[in-house]
Design a protein around this motif. Structure first.
Motif, short mmCIF file in Angstrom:
data_model
loop_
_atom_site.label_atom_id
_atom_site.label_comp_id
_atom_site.label_asym_id
_atom_site.label_seq_id
_atom_site.Cartn_x
_atom_site.Cartn_y
_atom_site.Cartn_z
N LEU A 170 -4.11 -48.27 13.12
CA LEU A 170 -5.13 -49.38 13.32
C LEU A 170 -4.92 -49.92 14.66
O LEU A 170 -3.87 -49.82 15.36
N ILE A 171 -6.00 -50.49 15.55
CA ILE A 171 -5.81 -50.84 16.90
C ILE A 171 -6.28 -52.14 17.07
O ILE A 171 -7.40 -52.67 16.44
N LYS A 172 -5.59 -52.90 17.37
CA LYS A 172 -5.78 -54.67 17.59
C LYS A 172 -6.83 -54.54 18.96
O LYS A 172 -6.65 -54.16 19.78
N PRO A 173 -8.00 -55.36 18.63
CA PRO A 173 -9.01 -55.41 19.69
C PRO A 173 -8.40 -56.45 20.78
O PRO A 173 -7.87 -57.26 20.49
N ASN A 174 -8.65 -55.94 22.04
CA ASN A 174 -8.34 -56.75 23.24
C ASN A 174 -9.66 -57.62 23.71
O ASN A 174 -10.66 -57.46 23.21
N GLY A 179 -19.88 -61.57 20.11
CA GLY A 179 -19.78 -61.29 18.82
C GLY A 179 -19.60 -60.15 18.38
O GLY A 179 -19.53 -59.84 17.21
N MET A 180 -19.78 -58.93 19.20
CA MET A 180 -19.70 -57.54 19.04
C MET A 180 -18.55 -56.99 19.27
O MET A 180 -17.59 -57.74 20.24
N ILE A 181 -17.86 -55.87 18.74
CA ILE A 181 -16.66 -55.25 19.08
C ILE A 181 -16.99 -53.70 19.19
O ILE A 181 -17.68 -52.95 18.27
N GLY A 182 -16.68 -53.34 20.28
CA GLY A 182 -16.67 -51.83 20.46
C GLY A 182 -15.70 -51.29 21.72
O GLY A 182 -15.70 -52.05 22.62
N ARG A 183 -15.09 -50.28 21.53
CA ARG A 183 -14.49 -49.76 22.61
C ARG A 183 -15.01 -48.33 22.93
O ARG A 183 -14.59 -47.86 24.05
N SER A 184 -15.86 -47.91 21.97
CA SER A 184 -16.55 -46.31 22.29
C SER A 184 -17.49 -46.38 23.45
O SER A 184 -17.94 -47.52 23.91
N LYS A 185 -17.59 -45.10 24.24
CA LYS A 185 -18.39 -45.15 25.19
C LYS A 185 -19.93 -45.64 25.03
O LYS A 185 -20.54 -46.16 25.62
N VAL A 186 -20.57 -45.17 23.75
CA VAL A 186 -21.72 -45.61 23.24
C VAL A 186 -22.04 -47.11 23.20
O VAL A 186 -23.12 -47.49 23.64
N MET A 187 -21.09 -47.84 22.83
CA MET A 187 -21.27 -49.28 22.61
C MET A 187 -20.92 -49.91 24.09
O MET A 187 -21.67 -50.86 24.24
N LYS A 188 -20.18 -49.39 24.73
CA LYS A 188 -20.11 -49.65 26.05
C LYS A 188 -21.51 -49.81 26.91
O LYS A 188 -21.76 -50.49 27.80
N LYS A 189 -22.17 -48.64 26.74
CA LYS A 189 -23.32 -48.48 27.36
C LYS A 189 -24.36 -49.68 26.85
O LYS A 189 -25.16 -50.29 27.61
N ARG A 244 -19.90 -43.70 16.07
CA ARG A 244 -18.94 -44.16 16.84
C ARG A 244 -17.53 -44.45 16.02
O ARG A 244 -17.10 -45.48 16.00
N LYS A 245 -16.93 -43.36 15.43
CA LYS A 245 -15.88 -43.57 14.55
C LYS A 245 -14.55 -43.94 15.33
O LYS A 245 -13.65 -44.59 14.46
N GLU A 246 -14.54 -43.65 16.56
CA GLU A 246 -13.26 -44.34 17.20
C GLU A 246 -13.19 -45.88 17.13
O GLU A 246 -12.08 -46.19 17.46
N ASP A 247 -14.37 -46.43 16.83
CA ASP A 247 -14.33 -47.97 16.80
C ASP A 247 -13.78 -48.34 15.40
O ASP A 247 -13.60 -49.73 15.03
N ILE A 248 -13.75 -47.38 14.33
CA ILE A 248 -13.43 -47.71 12.97
C ILE A 248 -11.94 -48.50 12.78
O ILE A 248 -11.94 -49.66 12.20
N PRO A 249 -11.00 -48.04 13.34
CA PRO A 249 -9.55 -48.62 13.56
C PRO A 249 -9.67 -49.98 14.08
O PRO A 249 -8.94 -50.98 13.49
#
Length: 514
Positions: A182-186, A193-203, A368-373
């Motif tokens: 699990l990764i705590k979002p920074n 209101g959205m959360i994402g660290r994956s490249k596709v969400m950053k775009k 964007r499975k890398e965002d699941i944790p």
């Protein structure tokens, strides 16, 4: 069959040795994966192959139902570069077969390597395939990972494709063995209101920043549960209209006969029940933003009126003849494929192009499975109480299942699951068997609580008869799911086709009894 298996193995070793020599001498590597063309008239099998190759190793496959369709495609598109052909040998409604197709392609000087499939294996067809230089002769039913491995081998050995371009089995296994944490979002992971660290969400976040300052119409696409309304809200919050109203309307939730009045308002006496004049949502949103969710469900008659609003920037209340000017930014969203709806005649083409000025496509959670944790950690922080009494943690295997699950309901489904687990299993560690059966089934997980399957009656039961009934039921279900296709049914049941046929005869199961 022993002779046939021996021939298959010998043929594979011979081609493998030969192509390794060719690959060694060819120093120039092609840094591009050639196209893969699948010629197969079994729709269920072809869909399975296309989906598996796309999702598991990232290969795009073009499917054709017969040799004629494929040859027409090659001629019309003037395909000149090399390609990989995966073809069945026999076709029900075609005058040609897969081996003849290979002959035609050779006569036309196409550069390709081929893998042939057949449900009717024989030494004669294996020899014929060998003489035609096919890379491998594959007998149905087969495991999809076997076909995927053959395609990768064919491309790396016969086409000199760099193996690093593929998501190989070794890479997949390495990723599978890597523990999920699990990764705590920074702070950088949050965006309106959205959360994402994956490249596709950053775009997507970057595109929202760019379009927010304009007044252009935006069309947000993506499956249900991905957060399309959050994107619309972000566009409004970052725009020059942020201090004005943002009004949301779900076009699929309001009956068509009421939607016009809801959007444009009505005059007193315009229809039965209109006891007073009422402003519509467009007027309420004047100088602000109106968000039309599920725009693909809007009736055709209203689509015409919405098109006039986009063109003239004015509305007419129901029962009125005078236009009312409005200054509104229009943001729309849909889970439907609007281009297909246009083709089917369910959505106006001119309105589609008016709405699709700036498209934003929200990916499904499985993309964007890398965002699941990251999301799991965030939802836990929302639902776990301040004193932590209902806190939960996850076993490594459970996290792996959640990460690899397809999530058809996307982020909304994940949020609901975490809330449910906190309420029902708070204060414990979540094991795989604590997850809903649907998730375990779609994740191909083998954990089953046998106590939940059947309770032994107090007076006992006839075990042989019971198991016979279970077996008969599962065979019928498999045949029903595959529409009577025994090859696919045997694969679902993990048994040989001949064994399935024997059991069907023994249980007197025919197409009429399914």
């Amino acid at each position: 069959m022993n002779d046939l298996n021996f021939l298959n193995d010998a043929f594979s070793e011979f081609v493998g040795d030969l192509t390794e020599e060719v690959g060694t001498n060819n120093s120039q590597k092609i840094q591009e994966i050639p196209p893969i063309y699948l010629v197969e008239d079994d729709k269920l099998l072809s869909q399975s192959i296309v989906m598996y190759l796309s999702r598991k190793i990232g290969l795009k496959v073009e499917h054709f139902e017969g040799p004629t369709e494929f040859l027409n495609y090659l001629s019309e598109n003037k395909v000149e570069k090399q390609f990989c052909l995966v073809t069945d040998i026999s076709f029900e409604n075609s005058g040609t077969d897969g081996l003849y197709l290979i002959d035609v392609l050779k006569e036309r000087n196409y550069n390709f390597t081929s893998i042939v499939m057949t449900g009717f294996a024989s030494i004669e067809t294996a020899i014929a395939a060998t003489k035609k230089g096919v890379f491998h002769y594959l007998t149905k039913p087969f495991e999809l990972d076997v076909l995927a491995e053959l395609i990768v081998r064919a491309m790396t050995q016969k086409m000199s494709i760099d193996p690093a371009l593929f998501n190989t089995k070794e890479k997949s296994q390495a990723n599978k063995n890597e523990k999920v944490k699990l990764i705590k979002p920074n702070e950088d992971d949050f965006f309106c209101g959205m959360i994402g660290r994956s490249k596709v969400m950053k775009k997507i976040f970057e595109r929202i920043r760019k379009v927010a300052s304009s007044n252009s119409t935006v069309l947000i696409g993506g499956p249900s549960g991905t957060g399309k309304e959050l994107v619309a809200q972000a566009i409004h919050k970052m725009s020059m209209r942020q201090d004005q109203n943002m009004v949301s309307v779900n076009c699929g939730a309001i009956p068509g006969e009421l939607l016009e009045s809801e959007l444009f308002g009505h005059e007193k006496g315009a229809f039965t029940g209109a006891i007073s004049t009422r402003m519509g949502r467009f007027e309420v949103a004047n100088n602000g933003t109106i968000f039309l969710d599920e725009i693909g469900d809007m009736p055709l008659l209203l689509q015409v009126k919405l098109l006039r609003v986009l063109q003239n920037r004015e509305i007419e209340r129901v029962g009125s003849t005078g236009p009312i000017p409005v200054d509104v930014r229009i943001v729309t969203a849909t889970h439907r494929d609007l281009e297909k709806s246009v083709t089917d005649g369910n959505f106006r083409e001119d309105l589609f192009y008016r709405l699709n000025v700036i498209p934003i496509k929200i990916p499904a959670l499985k993309e964007r499975k890398e965002d699941i944790p990251l999301l799991i950690s965030y939802f836990l922080s929302r639902f776990v109480s301040a004193d932590g009494r209902n806190a939960i943690d996850f076993e490594d295997e459970t996290l792996a299942i959640l990460t690899n699950y397809e999530w058809p309901g996307n982020v909304r489904e994940l949020e609901n699951l975490i809330e449910r687990l906190v309420i029902l299993r708070g204060g414990s560690s979540i094991r795989p068997e604590d997850l809903p059966p649907k998730i375990l089934a779609l994740s191909n997980h083998s954990v089953v609580n046998t106590d939940d399957l059947y309770q032994l009656p107090d007076d006992g039961l006839d075990l042989k008869r019971f198991l016979t009934g279970v077996e008969e039921s599962l065979i019928k279900q498999a045949l029903d799911k595959t529409k009577g296709n025994k090859n696919q049914a045997s694969k679902l049941l993990h048994m040989n086709r001949t064994t399935l046929i024997e059991k069907m005869k023994k249980r007197n199961i025919t197409e009429s009894t399914i």
